[in-house]
Design an enzyme around this catalytic site. Structure first.
Site, PDB file in Angstrom:
ATOM      1  N   HIS A 268      -1.255   3.385  -4.393  1.00  0.00           N
ATOM      2  CA  HIS A 268       0.106   3.900  -4.523  1.00  0.00           C
ATOM      3  C   HIS A 268       0.602   5.043  -4.816  1.00  0.00           C
ATOM      4  O   HIS A 268      -0.692   5.588  -5.135  1.00  0.00           O
ATOM      5  CB  HIS A 268       0.697   2.806  -6.062  1.00  0.00           C
ATOM      6  CG  HIS A 268       2.080   3.765  -6.997  1.00  0.00           C
ATOM      7  ND1 HIS A 268       2.065   4.411  -7.022  1.00  0.00           N
ATOM      8  CD2 HIS A 268       3.468   2.862  -6.228  1.00  0.00           C
ATOM      9  CE1 HIS A 268       3.988   4.242  -7.367  1.00  0.00           C
ATOM     10  NE2 HIS A 268       4.052   3.252  -6.955  1.00  0.00           N
ATOM     11  N   GLU A 322       4.433  -5.114  -5.900  1.00  0.00           N
ATOM     12  CA  GLU A 322       4.596  -6.108  -4.301  1.00  0.00           C
ATOM     13  C   GLU A 322       3.527  -7.376  -4.001  1.00  0.00           C
ATOM     14  O   GLU A 322       4.191  -7.988  -3.533  1.00  0.00           O
ATOM     15  CB  GLU A 322       4.887  -5.036  -2.884  1.00  0.00           C
ATOM     16  CG  GLU A 322       5.263  -3.857  -3.227  1.00  0.00           C
ATOM     17  CD  GLU A 322       6.755  -4.101  -3.174  1.00  0.00           C
ATOM     18  OE1 GLU A 322       7.230  -4.982  -3.575  1.00  0.00           O
ATOM     19  OE2 GLU A 322       7.620  -3.597  -2.394  1.00  0.00           O
TER      20      GLU A 322
END
Ligand code: ACO
Length: 385
Positions: A268, A322
């Site tokens: 991320h 996700e």
């Protein structure tokens, strides 16, 4: 142009910063504490809201700024209720799309066409009514497209259904079970907003030109679609399906990393700790999803983290939202290609809240580029080149 038709530059372009660390706006909506792995919506840690609040309460919080009282919530849900129906012309447009159209493309087309198809609704400077009129129709557009692509008639929203119930009811045409709509509702809460992510930035850039809210959210849908942003969860599902069994996890992951592929659901830009949404979704998946699929997800996650740590030391790559979105959304009964569009259902609230925040204190967002090309070239006639 290269032989493959890809445009290439003859100038060496330095690796872009991707605006990493740049503060592009001030916002009171949400903040990602990347080092701590913490996400806050208008002052509330998401652990305070997920599993406790309703999605409608969180949407009100984001749009209006405080949690609603009973009367406010009643009026607000009635307004959402009144804004779920799609114009007939939009159903006609969805019917004309090829059946293999990606639902994210159908959503982008549907959102964009709401502007002209709801005359008078989106004419003013974006306001709360416009945000509701647009965001409330995201589930309806997706559900209608999913049905028509499968040769089924769209199902109209049923008054009294909350957002998660409405989405599932319009998709499948049967009363949604609590074991499905509840986890979906928590998922929607977790994905509502997330600081200055790429699609939110896109929405704010468009709003800053004094364009309309429909354009801003259409652009945001396009930005969310890419696998480096919201497009990853169906790829996570593909990865887990390809891995298939626990004894294939290492072979599959090592082969992917040897090829230089990115492992979907990991890493991320801001989090340098575990994404708190991943932690909540993991616990939801533990109870909601198929036990074998969950065990495979856990094993894959554990080995992926170990291998990423070995192969990319110092990059601090952790599980992102996700990875377990895939297990939760599959358990809710959604097909893989509806995962990213379902993310958009949640994020439509954050996008529109950011649009309202942008227009309330607007200045055109117009950065600069560092020019690295040549100057002072002189035109040479075609015959002399
Ligand atoms: N798998 C393997 N390597 C990775 C991964 C990954 N998932 N993520 C980052 N890396 C590596 C990169 O190869 C790079 O290595 P290098 O320094 O040796 O070249 C290093 O980590 C840093 O990567 P960047 O691309 O600079 O990091 P950035 O902040 O731009 O990327 C991103 C963040 C796009 C999310 C990235 O981690 C990624 O591609 N993840 C996989 C896709 C994914 O899960 N997307 C969903 C994101 S969550 C969301 O948007 C809702």
């Amino acid at each position: 142009m290269s032989n493959s038709g890809t445009a290439v530059s003859e100038v060496e372009i330095p690796k872009p910063s991707g605006l990493e660390g740049v503060v592009a706006a001030s916002t009171a909506l949400s903040h990602v504490f990347g080092e701590e792995g913490k996400l806050v919506y208008r002052g509330y840690d998401i652990h305070e809201l997920a599993g406790h609040a309703s999605f409608e309460e969180v949407a009100f919080l984001q749009w209006v700024g405080h949690l609603p009282n009973e009367a406010e919530l009643k009026a607000f849900t009635a307004k959402l209720d009144a804004n779920r129906t799609l114009p007939d012309e939009l159903i006609t447009i969805l019917r004309q799309l090829p059946a293999d159209t990606a639902p994210m493309d159908a959503l982008r087309t549907g959102v964009s066409s709401l502007g002209p198809l709801l005359p008078g609704v989106f004419n003013d400077e974006p306001d709360l009514d416009e945000a509701i009129a647009l965001a409330a129709r995201f589930p309806s557009i997706l559900a209608a497209f999913h049905r028509v692509r499968n040769g089924l008639e769209p199902v109209a929203h049923k008054s009294g259904h909350n957002t998660a119930q409405s989405y599932l009811y319009q998709l499948f045409g049967t009363e949604p079970e609590e074991r499905h709509w509840k986890p979906l509702e928590t998922y929607l809460i977790l994905l509502t907003d997330h600081g200055m992510n790429a699609s939110t930035f896109a929405a704010r850039v468009i709003a800053s030109t004094q364009s309309d809210i429909v354009s801003a959210l259409t652009g945001a849908v396009g930005a969310l679609k890419g696998p480096l942003h919201g497009g990853a969860p169906s790829l996570v599902l593909d990865m887990l399906n390809e891995i298939g069994t626990a004894d294939n996890v290492d072979t599959w992951l090592n082969a992917a990393l040897d090829r230089g592929d990115r492992l979907m659901g990991f890493g991320h830009r801001v989090y340098k700790a575990e994404d708190p949404r991943a932690e909540i979704l993991r616990e939801m998946a533990r109870t909601a999803s198929d036990p074998d699929f969950f065990e495979l997800s856990l094993r894959t996650e554990q080995r992926a983290l170990e291998l990423l740590n070995e192969r990319k030391p110092g990059r601090r790559l952790y599980t992102n939202v996700e990875f377990y979105s895939a297990a939760v959304l599959a358990a809710v009964g959604l097909p893989g290609d509806m995962f990213t569009p379902t993310f958009a259902v949640a994020r439509s609230v954050g996008w529109s809240a950011h649009v309202l925040e942008q227009v309330a204190n607007n200045r055109l967002i117009r950065p600069q580029s560092e020019f690295v090309g040549p100057i002072d070239l002189h035109f040479v006639d075609l015959g002399d080149r």
